[in-house]
Design a protein around this motif. Structure first.
Motif, PDB file in Angstrom:
ATOM      1  N   ILE A   1      98.508  99.891  30.511  1.00 46.01           N
ATOM      2  CA  ILE A   1      97.412 100.040  31.470  1.00 46.01           C
ATOM      3  C   ILE A   1      97.369 101.459  32.013  1.00 46.01           C
ATOM      4  O   ILE A   1      96.290 101.999  32.301  1.00 46.01           O
TER       5      ILE A   1
ATOM      6  N   GLY B   1      99.225  96.401  35.078  1.00 49.61           N
ATOM      7  CA  GLY B   1      98.766  95.654  33.921  1.00 49.61           C
ATOM      8  C   GLY B   1      98.967  94.156  33.971  1.00 49.61           C
ATOM      9  O   GLY B   1      98.534  93.452  33.054  1.00 49.61           O
TER      10      GLY B   1
ATOM     11  N   THR C   1      97.556  91.870  35.624  1.00 55.09           N
ATOM     12  CA  THR C   1      96.312  91.117  35.660  1.00 55.09           C
ATOM     13  C   THR C   1      95.641  91.089  34.297  1.00 55.09           C
ATOM     14  O   THR C   1      95.128  90.042  33.858  1.00 55.09           O
ATOM     15  N   GLU C   2      95.660  92.219  33.605  1.00 53.87           N
ATOM     16  CA  GLU C   2      94.925  92.346  32.350  1.00 53.87           C
ATOM     17  C   GLU C   2      95.706  91.887  31.123  1.00 53.87           C
ATOM     18  O   GLU C   2      95.094  91.503  30.105  1.00 53.87           O
ATOM     19  N   TRP C   3      97.027  91.946  31.164  1.00 57.19           N
ATOM     20  CA  TRP C   3      97.828  91.728  29.966  1.00 57.19           C
ATOM     21  C   TRP C   3      97.633  90.347  29.329  1.00 57.19           C
ATOM     22  O   TRP C   3      97.497  90.255  28.093  1.00 57.19           O
TER      23      TRP C   3
END
Length: 264
Positions: free
Chosen positions: A197, A244, A246-248
């Motif tokens: 990220i 990261g 949240t997005e991973w």
């Protein structure tokens, strides 16, 4: 440092006999590392055979994983990584050719920063552009504000001897991101998610800066006191702390849908 065998990687030679005879902890790291390579490739953060991503072997703290030289990031699987010891030598004497720079980075980063488990080294054109002008990354947008607090710079050197390795580690210090002027960047993380990220938003922040300056209009700059306050607020926020997490999971779901072989 290259392995004794300087043959390039041939994916056609990969067979079940050389795939994943390792601990569960190392297997998990290999899958995370493979997903990091694939996610970076998906978002255009590659440079053909150049650049490097590495991970620490979790149950052998002084051993590292990186990819065979010549293998593109979008084709990497968990079983393809080469284990490298603390002296920069592959543990398998028959390992394919490794990139000197990738091996050196594994040694310098992981030995100097015991809390770091993953790094991304890339040459994204936007970051190279920003690193090639005085002033570097400017706080012109939200990711630039946050990442600026994690960032340091180093002069580009092509001759990566041991003196430069010491200088590299000292210059990196406790920062999570380092831009090499006129060259590229290094993004570190305790997790694969954090390393990715930071690299992703560094690319975005530099892209916005290049586009903004190309407009030739007066800059609408943010007050430096606000920048400092926002950096503190972002670092403390569960929503805007760029680690990261949240997005991973979404990135892994995307990879599982589109290229599930990364886990093999």
């Amino acid at each position: 440092m290259r392995s004794a065998n300087t043959s390039f990687f041939d994916p056609q030679q990969a067979t079940a006999s050389n795939r994943l005879t390792c601990s569960d902890a190392e297997l998990d790291t290999r899958v995370e590392l493979s997903s990091l390579y694939r996610a970076a490739a998906h978002y255009g953060m590659t440079d053909l055979a150049n650049g490097a991503i590495g991970a620490r072997v979790p149950d052998a703290h002084d051993h590292f994983l990186t990819h065979p030289y010549g293998m593109f990031w979008e084709e990497i699987c968990a079983s393809d990584f080469i284990t490298v010891d603390g002296n920069g030598q592959p543990t398998d004497p028959n390992a394919p050719w490794l990139n000197d720079g990738a091996v050196n980075l594994c040694r310098w980063i992981f030995q100097a920063r015991p809390e770091v488990n993953f790094f991304v080294h890339g040459h994204d054109s936007e970051v190279m552009a920003v690193g090639s002008v005085e002033g570097g990354l400017l706080p012109l947008n939200q990711p630039a504000i946050y990442l600026g607090n994690l960032l340091t710079y180093i002069e580009y050197e092509f001759d990566e001897d041991e003196d430069f390795g010491t200088h590299f580690a000292q210059t990196l210090s406790d920062k999570q991101i380092m831009i090499s002027h006129n060259h590229g960047y290094y993004c570190l993380g305790e997790t694969a998610a954090a390393a990715f990220i930071r690299a992703f938003f560094l690319k975005q922040a530099c892209d916005v800066q290049v586009k903004t300056l190309s407009m030739g209009r007066p800059l609408h700059e943010i007050d430096p006191q606000k920048v400092a306050r926002y950096q503190d607020q972002m670092a403390a926020s569960p929503h805007y702390h760029y680690d990261g997490k949240t997005e991973w999971p979404g990135l892994l779901r995307m990879l599982d849908r589109t290229q599930p072989l990364y886990r093999t």
